[in-house]
Design a protein around this motif. Structure first.
Motif, mmCIF file in Angstrom:
data_model
loop_
_atom_site.group_PDB
_atom_site.id
_atom_site.type_symbol
_atom_site.label_atom_id
_atom_site.label_comp_id
_atom_site.label_asym_id
_atom_site.label_seq_id
_atom_site.Cartn_x
_atom_site.Cartn_y
_atom_site.Cartn_z
ATOM 1 N N UNK A 87 -7.973 -8.389 0.023
ATOM 2 C CA UNK A 87 -6.953 -8.068 -1.149
ATOM 3 C C UNK A 87 -6.510 -6.578 -1.031
ATOM 4 N N UNK A 88 -7.352 -5.695 -0.686
ATOM 5 C CA UNK A 88 -6.766 -4.335 -0.330
ATOM 6 C C UNK A 88 -5.712 -4.081 0.534
ATOM 7 N N UNK A 89 -5.509 -4.856 1.686
ATOM 8 C CA UNK A 89 -4.045 -5.035 2.342
ATOM 9 C C UNK A 89 -3.126 -5.576 1.565
ATOM 10 N N UNK A 132 -14.238 -11.949 -7.950
ATOM 11 C CA UNK A 132 -13.149 -11.133 -8.297
ATOM 12 C C UNK A 132 -12.246 -11.987 -9.298
ATOM 13 N N UNK A 133 -11.840 -13.201 -9.118
ATOM 14 C CA UNK A 133 -11.099 -13.889 -9.885
ATOM 15 C C UNK A 133 -9.825 -13.507 -10.492
ATOM 16 N N UNK A 134 -9.079 -13.015 -9.498
ATOM 17 C CA UNK A 134 -7.780 -12.542 -9.644
ATOM 18 C C UNK A 134 -6.603 -13.283 -9.177
ATOM 19 N N UNK A 135 -5.543 -13.523 -9.670
ATOM 20 C CA UNK A 135 -4.401 -14.175 -9.122
ATOM 21 C C UNK A 135 -3.366 -12.907 -8.482
ATOM 22 N N UNK A 136 -3.033 -13.154 -7.330
ATOM 23 C CA UNK A 136 -2.086 -12.104 -6.614
ATOM 24 C C UNK A 136 -0.847 -12.671 -6.470
ATOM 25 N N UNK A 137 0.271 -12.235 -6.922
ATOM 26 C CA UNK A 137 1.518 -12.862 -6.832
ATOM 27 C C UNK A 137 2.507 -12.271 -5.782
ATOM 28 N N UNK A 138 3.145 -13.112 -5.071
ATOM 29 C CA UNK A 138 4.015 -12.610 -3.746
ATOM 30 C C UNK A 138 5.150 -12.633 -4.048
ATOM 31 N N UNK A 139 6.267 -11.874 -3.856
ATOM 32 C CA UNK A 139 7.638 -12.051 -3.773
ATOM 33 C C UNK A 139 8.136 -12.734 -2.511
ATOM 34 N N UNK A 467 -4.370 -2.986 -12.775
ATOM 35 C CA UNK A 467 -3.381 -2.139 -11.883
ATOM 36 C C UNK A 467 -1.975 -1.937 -12.694
ATOM 37 N N UNK A 468 -1.461 -3.106 -12.884
ATOM 38 C CA UNK A 468 -0.072 -2.902 -13.606
ATOM 39 C C UNK A 468 0.058 -2.148 -14.823
ATOM 40 N N UNK A 469 -0.972 -2.448 -15.604
ATOM 41 C CA UNK A 469 -1.218 -1.753 -16.915
ATOM 42 C C UNK A 469 -1.409 -0.147 -16.825
ATOM 43 N N UNK A 491 -5.003 7.453 -10.997
ATOM 44 C CA UNK A 491 -6.174 7.117 -10.182
ATOM 45 C C UNK A 491 -6.878 5.562 -10.616
ATOM 46 N N UNK A 492 -6.665 5.322 -11.938
ATOM 47 C CA UNK A 492 -7.505 4.148 -12.416
ATOM 48 C C UNK A 492 -6.522 2.907 -11.898
ATOM 49 N N UNK A 493 -5.377 3.185 -11.450
ATOM 50 C CA UNK A 493 -4.583 2.128 -10.910
ATOM 51 C C UNK A 493 -4.925 2.026 -9.536
ATOM 52 N N UNK A 494 -5.194 2.932 -8.799
ATOM 53 C CA UNK A 494 -5.505 2.935 -7.542
ATOM 54 C C UNK A 494 -6.983 2.120 -7.430
ATOM 55 N N UNK A 495 -7.810 2.533 -7.976
ATOM 56 C CA UNK A 495 -9.070 2.116 -8.242
ATOM 57 C C UNK A 495 -9.123 0.514 -8.496
ATOM 58 N N UNK A 496 -8.037 0.229 -9.337
ATOM 59 C CA UNK A 496 -8.053 -1.193 -9.616
ATOM 60 C C UNK A 496 -7.665 -1.902 -8.545
ATOM 61 N N UNK A 497 -6.784 -1.338 -7.507
ATOM 62 C CA UNK A 497 -6.330 -2.068 -6.440
ATOM 63 C C UNK A 497 -7.174 -1.720 -5.128
#
Length: 549
Positions: A87-89, A132-139, A467-469, A491-497
């Motif tokens: 996910x980090x990548x 984690x239960x996160x949905x990751x969207x790709x363009x 992270x978007x918020x 920094x919080x956005x980077x941490x969430x990612x």
């Protein structure tokens, strides 16, 4: 959630089963290839290949099929760490997309499925809490979705764009959710550990090379020496996984209030699309082979499951019109080239359906065609026949007016409509409305902007992994003249990612800014210090884990 010669399994298909399974499917998705090309010699490769090569080979017979939900040798913590690495990548990949309206729509479908899986006992409490239960969207315009280790799920815009109903999209998510709840990822890796680890590493390398070059011949050459050791057992094992995910996914889908016909509708849509345009744009079909056996099995199960009216579960509040809007949005965002945008504008004129009207308005705004966009917005509002569709239409109006606010041809009354639209969206539009309102806040009067900023801050505190918020909040706080808080939000956005090094850098930068400005807010300084130490601890643990490998 890319014909093969005889006797040579295609490494990008399910029939080339050494690469089956959600844990490894991600490595051949071409939208992720960009991230892996850069990270392969670093975090992702370090996480995957040496870890797999170091695993012992168990003495179990190759024909043993693990029990439902048995993860074999891979623990929950190991699987989560592996997922975090991938996910980090993904977060660093340019194709990663956090589009608030689409994310809200996906979440409205995902949450009932998640809750139904827990009610039915398919999703153990430990998995629910530790993944984690996160949905990751790709363009990406390809029709694709996939599960990753640790509860991450990826969805391409192309998949959303081809679905004709929320039930069809839900069927894909339910299928991928079942891959995770039944721990198919861990089971596949354990199964592959029974084969030669170096062969497995070569297979992964071949998949990455094929994904990066979009050339299956490269992968065939890379893994030719190892295929004969693993093909047949992996092929049988992965087909069992697919049947299992179909069966459990259907039960979860219907328990969540969706129509089970969504499975068949999606199967038919994928089959027809691949037959008409088999150009490699349907990897979901390849990784999930729609054999006549699987389709027949699904048709046989549906009458036994009962009609939706026979169940006590309430219908999911995902309207047909709202889904048509979001499918159209996905099609526009997937291919924003001017010629495609013009095609959406032409298709949305006259008596077009609701989705095409939405696409016309959004595409016209991207083209900065003020008259066309305003005319299209009226038709979108006329098509909104329920509350959910009405909110989507209002959010689109706010977005379009903000995109066009710098155009001289935009009428004054439309400019003046921005502030009330933003206020209403921030209060009643969910995450999507709040983020869209915040994006427009910089051009609004200070009282309106500050009020929206406070609501966004409250959202971030309640949803620290968004992270978007956090990124949107950082832009709002910069506009408000609050550089220390804005830098902390970055920094919080980077941490969430999961970018711990980037987060630590931003927190320390905020501390430097605070000292330079002589900031006396003890609470803010204390929070900054705590967050910097937290990021430093996470980074230290990440580096120690890499060294242990």
């Amino acid at each position: 959630m890319r014909s093969r010669p005889p006797l040579t399994p295609d490494p990008t298909s399910d029939d080339g089963a050494p690469l089956r399974g959600a844990a490894l499917r991600c490595s051949r998705r071409h939208w992720l290839a960009g991230a892996l090309r850069g990270a392969f010699a670093g975090a992702t490769a370090t996480a995957l290949l040496p870890w797999l090569a170091a695993q012992p080979s168990p003495a179990r017979a190759a024909t043993d099929l693990p029990a439902l939900g048995d993860g074999g040798e891979l623990t929950l913590s190991e699987e989560r760490r592996l997922g975090d690495q991938i996910a980090r990548a993904i977060y660093r990949d340019p194709a990663y997309l956090d589009d608030a309206p689409l994310a809200d729509h996906l979440n409205a479908i995902w949450q009932p499925l998640f809750a139904a899986a827990r009610r039915r006992g398919e999703l153990a409490d430990e998995l629910a809490e530790r993944y984690a239960w996160r949905l990751l969207l790709a363009r990406d315009r390809t029709v694709n979705a996939f599960a990753l280790p640790g509860g991450y799920l990826g969805v391409h815009l192309g998949l959303i764009g081809v679905t004709g109903s929320a039930d069809e999209l839900a069927s894909v998510l339910a299928h991928e959710l079942s891959h995770v709840t039944q721990r198919h990822i861990a089971r596949l890796i354990s199964r592959q550990n029974q084969q030669a680890p170096l062969v497995l590493a070569a297979m992964i390398l071949g998949a990455l090379a094929a994904s990066a070059a979009r050339n299956a011949d490269i992968a065939s050459a890379a893994i030719a020496g190892g295929q004969a050791l693993a093909v047949q057992s992996q092929l049988n094992f992965s087909r069992d996984m697919e049947r299992e995910a179909d069966r459990i996914g259907l039960a979860v889908l219907q328990a969540a209030g969706f129509d089970g016909q969504g499975f068949l509708g999606m199967f038919d849509r994928l089959q027809q699309s691949a037959r008409l345009n088999d150009d490699g744009g349907f990897p979901y079909l390849r990784s999930h082979p729609l054999t006549t056996e699987r389709i027949a099995d699904m048709r046989a199960r549906l009458p036994l499951a009962g009609a939706p009216a026979d169940r006590t579960t309430p219908a999911v509040p995902v309207s047909a019109t709202a889904h048509a809007f979001m499918a159209a949005r996905a099609r526009v965002l997937a291919e924003p080239a001017p010629d495609r945008l013009q095609a959406h504008v032409r298709a949305g004129r006259g008596g077009a359906d609701a989705g095409r009207r939405y696409a016309r308005a959004l595409a016209a705004a991207w083209l900065r065609d003020v008259d066309e966009a305003l005319a299209a917005l009226e038709t979108v509002r006329d098509a909104a026949d329920d509350a959910a569709a009405g909110r989507a239409a209002d959010a689109l109006r706010l977005e379009v007016l903000w995109m066009l606010h710098g155009e001289a041809r935009l009428p004054r009354e439309q400019r003046e409509a921005l502030a009330p639209l933003a206020q209403r969206a921030a209060h009643d539009g969910g995450r999507a409305g709040l983020l869209l309102a915040a994006q427009a806040a910089g051009g609004l009067p200070p009282p309106v902007r500050d009020g929206i900023g406070q609501r966004l801050l409250a959202w971030c505190v309640a949803h620290p992994d968004d992270p978007g918020a956090w990124g949107t909040l950082a832009r709002v706080q910069h506009a408000q003249g609050q550089p220390v808080r804005a830098t902390r939000a970055e920094g919080e956005a980077r941490l969430a990612q999961l970018d711990y090094a980037g987060a630590l850098d931003r927190f320390r930068a905020a501390q430097r800014l605070a000292r330079e400005q002589g900031l006396n807010d003890l609470q803010e300084l204390s929070v900054l210090d705590a967050r910097a130490r937290h990021a430093e601890t996470l980074l230290r643990e990440q580096l120690a884990e890499a060294q242990r490998r």
